[in-house]
Structure formats: structure tokens, C-alpha cells
Write an enzyme that holds these catalytic residues in place. Structure first.
Site, short mmCIF file in Angstrom:
data_model
loop_
_atom_site.label_atom_id
_atom_site.label_comp_id
_atom_site.label_asym_id
_atom_site.label_seq_id
_atom_site.Cartn_x
_atom_site.Cartn_y
_atom_site.Cartn_z
CG ASN A 10 -1.77 1.22 1.33
OD1 ASN A 10 -1.83 2.02 0.40
ND2 ASN A 10 -2.46 1.38 2.45
CE LYS A 12 -0.46 3.50 4.52
NZ LYS A 12 -0.51 3.63 5.95
CG HIS A 93 -6.21 1.83 4.69
ND1 HIS A 93 -5.87 2.83 5.55
CD2 HIS A 93 -5.14 0.99 4.65
CE1 HIS A 93 -4.64 2.62 6.00
NE2 HIS A 93 -4.18 1.51 5.46
CD GLU A 95 -3.56 5.69 6.21
OE1 GLU A 95 -3.44 5.75 4.98
OE2 GLU A 95 -2.68 5.20 6.95
CD GLU A 163 -3.97 -2.60 6.90
OE1 GLU A 163 -2.80 -2.70 6.56
OE2 GLU A 163 -4.71 -1.67 6.56
N GLY A 169 1.54 2.33 10.71
CA GLY A 169 2.47 3.46 10.63
C GLY A 169 3.08 3.87 11.97
CB SER A 209 4.34 -1.67 12.26
OG SER A 209 3.89 -0.35 12.48
P1 PGA Z 1 2.31 0.37 7.66
O1 PGA Z 1 0.92 0.59 6.91
O2 PGA Z 1 2.91 -0.91 7.14
O3 PGA Z 1 3.13 1.58 7.32
O4 PGA Z 1 2.00 0.26 9.12
C1 PGA Z 1 0.04 -0.47 6.64
C2 PGA Z 1 -1.21 0.02 5.95
O5 PGA Z 1 -1.61 1.17 6.19
O6 PGA Z 1 -1.82 -0.70 5.16
#
Ligand code: PGA
Length: 250
Positions: A10, A12, A93, A95, A163, A169, A209
Site C-alpha cells: 500500500n 498511499k 482502509h 485512513e 489491520e 504506521g 508495521s
Molecule cells: P504500515 O501501513 O505498514 O506503514 O504500518 C500499513 C497500511 O496502512 O496498510
């Protein structure tokens, strides 16, 4: 559960088309020397065309609108995505849920639209830290998963990513046991709603992460079918390491 492990990236809102092309060239070279298995990229919409023309790997979108066309300024169409050769699309997601206030009704409409054009929705679910600590984690995940499953009369091909919001993140990864428990819970919901075939065949990816250093122990868990990787997927060498570890477990 599934013997084949999937690694999804991903990106983003990162990388322009030129950077995308450089990454694809580097990743393809590295993939010749490292067995990478099933990999899928989710670049920003500005790089769809670059993926369409240059990617030997599967790819998809991070978001689409629930209508295929019309007066929807600023949106992207699942039909265009399909025409460009994409195979999947993220839906829900955290976000999108938190920053863009996407409700379950909106997510359901998007999932129906994607399936209509033949694109696999990758439904993201997960609890916040507050929801976990107040003991509401299972209820939250159940609502996120069942609201979608119940909107169909028959089983569909939908992939799921667990997730935990507190792990995205943050550098704070779920323990392998926490991930496995949550995946098992999601698999149980699939089984109850759509039967054992569906529950067995639905890939459930872990996201939050993921790094080369923690990929191995997460994949040792029987219910972890692969990863949805954010930050670490932006660096070619880190993502290739994660993909090779996943391939070893396939
Ligand atoms: P990350 O993000 O690996 O940076 O924690 C995962 C995601 O948002 O799908």
C-alpha cells in the site's frame, strides 16, 4: 490457512509516475534473484497508467467511487481501473474510514461496484487501541466484516486485511498471537456467513508495521495468509525481503 502467501504493497500518497517506473525496474531485477511469490501493488491513482503499461506484477487501486461514471468531481472509476488491467482495490482502509469519514454504507456500495466489474475488493478491518483496551475489539471487527458479508445473497471473492489501527504506521506491530487470534475470529465470521469453502479460501492478510524483521514470526502463524505493507513497501529492498520470506512460507 491458504498455502499461498500474498504480499500487498500500500503506497498511499507516495511516488510519482517516474519514481514508480524506477521502483518497478529495480523490483523486477531483484525479483529475478529472489523468489517473490504472489505480489500486488496499490499505487496512488497518478501511477495507475504506469503500472498498466509496465508492471509484470498484479496491481490495484487504493480507492474508487461506487458509481462507474457520472457527475462525481475528483473521483475514480472501477471501470477505468478494470480497463487498465487492475485486479484488486482496497476498501475500508482505516485512513479512509477515519480521515475521509467513509461509512459502512459507502464501503458496501464500493464493494458491490468492484465485484460487478470483476475487481477483487480487499476489505480492511481493525480496531483502535481504545476499542481493544475497552474489550470491544471483537464487536468492532464483527460489525466491519458482517455488514459487508450480509449485504450479499451468495458468497463472493473478497479478500480481507486485518489491520489494527494502533499498528498502522506506528512501528508497533501486533504480536503473532494477537494477529492469529484476530484472523481466526474473522475466519469464523466467514464460516458462519458463507460456509467453510469461503472461509478456507479467503486470504486474510495482516497489516500494521510489517517489516523484514517481524515478517517471519507473523507468517509462522497458521491463519496469516500474507501482508498488507505500507511504509516498508516503499523501499524496494525491504519489500523484496518481505516477499521472499513470504514465498518461503508458501
Ligand atoms: P504500515 O501501513 O505498514 O506503514 O504500518 C500499513 C497500511 O496502512 O496498510
Amino acid at each position: 490457512m491458504s498455502s499461498k502467501k500474498i504480499c500487498a504493497a500500500n503506497w498511499k500518497l507516495h511516488k510519482n509516475p517516474k519514481e514508480t517506473l524506477q521502483y518497478l525496474e529495480e523490483f523486477s531485477k531483484l525479483a529475478k534473484d529472489n523468489s517473490v511469490g504472489e505480489v500486488i501493488f496499490f499505487p496512488p491513482a497518478s501511477s495507475w497508467q504506469t503500472f498498466s503499461e509496465n508492471s509484470p506484477f498484479s496491481w490495484g487501486a487504493q480507492n474508487v467511487h461506487w458509481e462507474l461514471q457520472g457527475a462525481f468531481t475528483g473521483e475514480n472509476s472501477a471501470k477505468v481501473l478494470k480497463d487498465l488491467g487492475a485486479s484488486s482495490c482496497l476498501v475500508g482502509h482505516s485512513e479512509r474510514r477515519q480521515i475521509f469519514n467513509e461509512t459502512k454504507e459507502v464501503l458496501i456500495k464500493k464493494i458491490h461496484c468492484l465485484l460487478e466489474v470483476g475487481i477483487i475488493p480487499l476489505l480492511c478491518v481493525g480496531e483502535t487501541l481504545e476499542e481493544r483496551e475497552s474489550g470491544r475489539m471483537n464487536a468492532i471487527i464483527e460489525e466491519q466484516v458482517l455488514s459487508v458479508l450480509k449485504s450479499f445473497k451468495a458468497p463472493q471473492e473478497i479478500w480481507i486485511a486485518y489491520e489494527p489501527v494502533w499498528a498502522i504506521g506506528t512501528g508497533k506491530v501486533a504480536t503473532p498471537q494477537q494477529a492469529n487470534e484476530a484472523h481466526l475470529f474473522v475466519r469464523g465470521l466467514l464460516e458462519k456467513s458463507w460456509g467453510s469453502e469461503s472461509s478456507k479460501n479467503t486470504p486474510i492478510l495482516y497489516g500494521g508495521s510489517v517489516k523484514p524483521e517481524n515478517a517471519e514470526e507473523l507468517l509462522e502463524q497458521p491463519e496469516v495468509d500474507g501482508f498488507l505493507v505500507g511504509g516498508a513497501s516503499l523501499k524496494c529492498n525491504e519489500f523484496i525481503s518481505i516477499c521472499s520470506i513470504a514465498q518461503k512460507h508458501s
